[in-house]
Design a protein around this motif. Structure first.
Motif, PDB file in Angstrom:
ATOM      1  N   ILE A   1       3.369  28.648  41.163  1.00  0.00           N
ATOM      2  CA  ILE A   1       3.706  29.845  40.393  1.00  0.00           C
ATOM      3  C   ILE A   1       2.431  30.605  40.038  1.00  0.00           C
ATOM      4  CG2 ILE A   1       4.691  30.689  38.227  1.00  0.00           C
ATOM      5  CD1 ILE A   1       6.791  29.715  40.183  1.00  0.00           C
ATOM      6  N   ASP A   2       2.445  31.908  40.305  1.00  0.00           N
ATOM      7  CA  ASP A   2       1.269  32.729  39.991  1.00  0.00           C
ATOM      8  C   ASP A   2       1.642  33.987  39.208  1.00  0.00           C
ATOM      9  OD1 ASP A   2       2.520  34.204  41.941  1.00  0.00           O
ATOM     10  OD2 ASP A   2       0.813  34.274  43.311  1.00  0.00           O
ATOM     11  N   GLN A   3       2.878  34.001  38.640  1.00  0.00           N
ATOM     12  CA  GLN A   3       3.327  35.102  37.795  1.00  0.00           C
ATOM     13  C   GLN A   3       3.915  34.531  36.505  1.00  0.00           C
ATOM     14  OE1 GLN A   3       4.864  38.764  40.233  1.00  0.00           O
ATOM     15  NE2 GLN A   3       6.224  37.047  40.642  1.00  0.00           N
ATOM     16  N   PHE A   4       3.538  35.117  35.371  1.00  0.00           N
ATOM     17  CA  PHE A   4       3.983  34.610  34.079  1.00  0.00           C
ATOM     18  C   PHE A   4       4.379  35.762  33.162  1.00  0.00           C
ATOM     19  CE2 PHE A   4       1.098  31.591  35.924  1.00  0.00           C
ATOM     20  CZ  PHE A   4       1.629  30.342  35.631  1.00  0.00           C
ATOM     21  N   ILE A   5       5.516  35.595  32.481  1.00  0.00           N
ATOM     22  CA  ILE A   5       5.929  36.519  31.423  1.00  0.00           C
ATOM     23  C   ILE A   5       5.985  35.709  30.132  1.00  0.00           C
ATOM     24  CG2 ILE A   5       7.680  38.114  30.594  1.00  0.00           C
ATOM     25  CD1 ILE A   5       8.671  38.408  33.478  1.00  0.00           C
ATOM     26  N   ASP A   6       5.070  35.995  29.209  1.00  0.00           N
ATOM     27  CA  ASP A   6       4.951  35.255  27.960  1.00  0.00           C
ATOM     28  C   ASP A   6       5.584  36.087  26.849  1.00  0.00           C
ATOM     29  OD1 ASP A   6       4.292  33.655  25.855  1.00  0.00           O
ATOM     30  OD2 ASP A   6       2.123  33.782  26.125  1.00  0.00           O
ATOM     31  N   LEU A   7       6.805  35.725  26.462  1.00  0.00           N
ATOM     32  CA  LEU A   7       7.586  36.489  25.493  1.00  0.00           C
ATOM     33  C   LEU A   7       7.370  35.964  24.081  1.00  0.00           C
ATOM     34  CD1 LEU A   7      10.606  36.454  27.857  1.00  0.00           C
ATOM     35  CD2 LEU A   7       9.674  38.590  26.972  1.00  0.00           C
ATOM     36  N   GLY A   8       7.079  36.861  23.146  1.00  0.00           N
ATOM     37  CA  GLY A   8       6.726  36.433  21.807  1.00  0.00           C
ATOM     38  C   GLY A   8       5.384  35.736  21.831  1.00  0.00           C
ATOM     39  N   SER A   9       4.421  36.354  22.494  1.00  0.00           N
ATOM     40  CA  SER A   9       3.164  35.684  22.834  1.00  0.00           C
ATOM     41  C   SER A   9       2.296  35.355  21.631  1.00  0.00           C
ATOM     42  CB  SER A   9       2.355  36.572  23.796  1.00  0.00           C
ATOM     43  OG  SER A   9       2.128  37.850  23.222  1.00  0.00           O
ATOM     44  N   GLY A  10       2.429  36.094  20.533  1.00  0.00           N
ATOM     45  CA  GLY A  10       1.593  35.829  19.366  1.00  0.00           C
ATOM     46  C   GLY A  10       0.168  36.315  19.557  1.00  0.00           C
ATOM     47  N   LEU A  11      -0.673  36.056  18.542  1.00  0.00           N
ATOM     48  CA  LEU A  11      -2.065  36.488  18.596  1.00  0.00           C
ATOM     49  C   LEU A  11      -2.840  35.742  19.669  1.00  0.00           C
ATOM     50  CD1 LEU A  11      -2.818  36.708  14.791  1.00  0.00           C
ATOM     51  CD2 LEU A  11      -3.084  38.584  16.404  1.00  0.00           C
ATOM     52  N   PRO A  12      -3.715  36.437  20.383  1.00  0.00           N
ATOM     53  CA  PRO A  12      -4.566  35.748  21.366  1.00  0.00           C
ATOM     54  C   PRO A  12      -5.433  34.695  20.673  1.00  0.00           C
ATOM     55  CG  PRO A  12      -4.675  38.134  21.631  1.00  0.00           C
ATOM     56  CD  PRO A  12      -3.962  37.876  20.343  1.00  0.00           C
ATOM     57  N   THR A  13      -5.494  33.526  21.253  1.00  0.00           N
ATOM     58  CA  THR A  13      -6.327  32.450  20.720  1.00  0.00           C
ATOM     59  C   THR A  13      -6.834  31.642  21.905  1.00  0.00           C
ATOM     60  OG1 THR A  13      -6.395  30.616  19.131  1.00  0.00           O
ATOM     61  CG2 THR A  13      -4.367  30.894  20.392  1.00  0.00           C
ATOM     62  N   GLY A  14      -7.466  30.501  21.660  1.00  0.00           N
ATOM     63  CA  GLY A  14      -7.973  29.703  22.761  1.00  0.00           C
ATOM     64  C   GLY A  14      -6.859  29.213  23.664  1.00  0.00           C
ATOM     65  N   GLY A  15      -7.133  29.182  24.966  1.00  0.00           N
ATOM     66  CA  GLY A  15      -6.149  28.667  25.910  1.00  0.00           C
ATOM     67  C   GLY A  15      -5.010  29.625  26.175  1.00  0.00           C
ATOM     68  N   ASN A  16      -5.329  30.922  26.272  1.00  0.00           N
ATOM     69  CA  ASN A  16      -4.289  31.898  26.611  1.00  0.00           C
ATOM     70  C   ASN A  16      -3.763  31.651  28.020  1.00  0.00           C
ATOM     71  OD1 ASN A  16      -4.526  33.709  24.190  1.00  0.00           O
ATOM     72  ND2 ASN A  16      -6.619  33.856  24.944  1.00  0.00           N
ATOM     73  N   VAL A  17      -2.545  32.121  28.283  1.00  0.00           N
ATOM     74  CA  VAL A  17      -1.884  31.844  29.558  1.00  0.00           C
ATOM     75  C   VAL A  17      -2.735  32.312  30.735  1.00  0.00           C
ATOM     76  CG1 VAL A  17       0.128  32.369  30.993  1.00  0.00           C
ATOM     77  CG2 VAL A  17       0.423  31.878  28.560  1.00  0.00           C
ATOM     78  N   HIS A  18      -3.297  33.512  30.655  1.00  0.00           N
ATOM     79  CA  HIS A  18      -4.076  34.012  31.805  1.00  0.00           C
ATOM     80  C   HIS A  18      -5.341  33.180  32.024  1.00  0.00           C
ATOM     81  CE1 HIS A  18      -6.149  36.164  28.508  1.00  0.00           C
ATOM     82  NE2 HIS A  18      -7.181  36.254  29.316  1.00  0.00           N
ATOM     83  N   GLU A  19      -5.876  32.595  30.945  1.00  0.00           N
ATOM     84  CA  GLU A  19      -7.061  31.755  31.088  1.00  0.00           C
ATOM     85  C   GLU A  19      -6.712  30.424  31.746  1.00  0.00           C
ATOM     86  OE1 GLU A  19      -9.534  33.314  27.170  1.00  0.00           O
ATOM     87  OE2 GLU A  19      -8.007  31.768  26.948  1.00  0.00           O
TER      88      GLU A  19
END
Length: 274
Positions: free
Chosen positions: A72-90
């Protein structure tokens, strides 16, 4: 305000904010006194709240790692919240540098932080929209610029569905998402499932009702399973979030509280048309 964003909340530092409370649980600094007071009140009732927040975040990291290994190389993060360590794109970018991610949240604080973080990243976008409007989200120009819904995609609903009231039709929301994604796509979620004393549960709901959300709704394991419908569950199934494919580095937070926060992942059956 346009019809499209009329349901989106406006920024305020006078009311406790869900994203900022979660940030506080995680040890972040993007929060105000009102958020800390609400979070501390929850911690009086649930001392394990920070550990559960960390376990939830660790589950997200493991889930994304599993999905990239599955191609899988596509992600939809719903209700993602504030960016912090270990974000999905990272996390996804560690093994899939070309991974494409759409973060979605209706919170103006999240929107401001996310857009600053993602500026200049063509493969990662932020969509300022309300989860209760899945068709609006999936058809938004921001999302369709990076996400191809004709290909498998991972839909992430991590610690967000329990903030949808029954009147919001959460099962209809998730059904709309399931129906739109291609075969081979994945649905990933964590959801509160109670386990506390009734008085404590009502007190927690009351705290959330005084924040930026209408309250929290715990659902039974059977109800949470219904979100997956005919999708095929990935082992180990629906389990307490820290028990979903744990890694040695996650053990410092302990096993969490069985029944408090359940996690699961499932795959849409079938194959794509050639």
């Amino acid at each position: 305000m346009t019809e499209r964003n009329a349901s989106l909340p406006e920024f305020t530092a006078k009311t406790a904010n869900l994203a900022r409370m979660y940030d506080y649980f995680l040890g972040g600094k993007d929060n105000f006194a009102v958020d800390r007071e609400a979070a501390e009140a929850i911690m009086e009732l649930i001392p394990e709240a920070p550990a559960l927040a960390r376990a939830n975040r660790a589950f997200l990291r493991r889930a994304v790692g599993f999905l990239t290994a599955e191609g899988i190389d596509q992600f939809i993060d719903l209700g993602s919240g504030l960016p912090t360590g270990g974000n999905v794109h990272e996390v996804a970018g560690e093994t899939r540098p070309a991974a494409r991610v759409a973060y979605v949240d209706n919170d103006p604080v999240v929107a401001a932080h996310a857009r600053a973080l993602l500026e200049g990243r063509g493969s990662t976008v932020f969509v300022h929209a309300d989860l209760r409007q899945p068709e609006t989200i999936l058809s938004s120009p921001e999302l369709t610029r990076v996400i191809d819904l004709d290909r498998p995609v991972a839909v992430l609903l991590v610690s967000i569905l329990h903030f949808l009231q029954n009147a919001d039709d959460p099962f209809g929301v998730v059904r709309a998402l399931r129906e739109r994604v291609a075969p081979g796509s994945y649905l990933v979620l964590t959801h509160g499932s109670g386990g506390r004393e009734p008085d404590a549960e009502e007190s927690v709901r009351e705290i959330y009702r005084g924040s930026s959300v209408a309250g929290a709704v715990d659902r039974s394991p059977a109800e949470i399973m219904a979100f997956f419908d005919d999708f095929e569950l990935v082992e180990p199934g629906l389990v307490e979030c820290s028990r979903w494919r744990p890694e040695p580095r996650d053990r410092a937070d302990g096993p969490g509280l069985p029944g408090y926060l359940l996690a699961g992942m499932a795959r849409k059956p079938g194959v794509m048309a050639g």
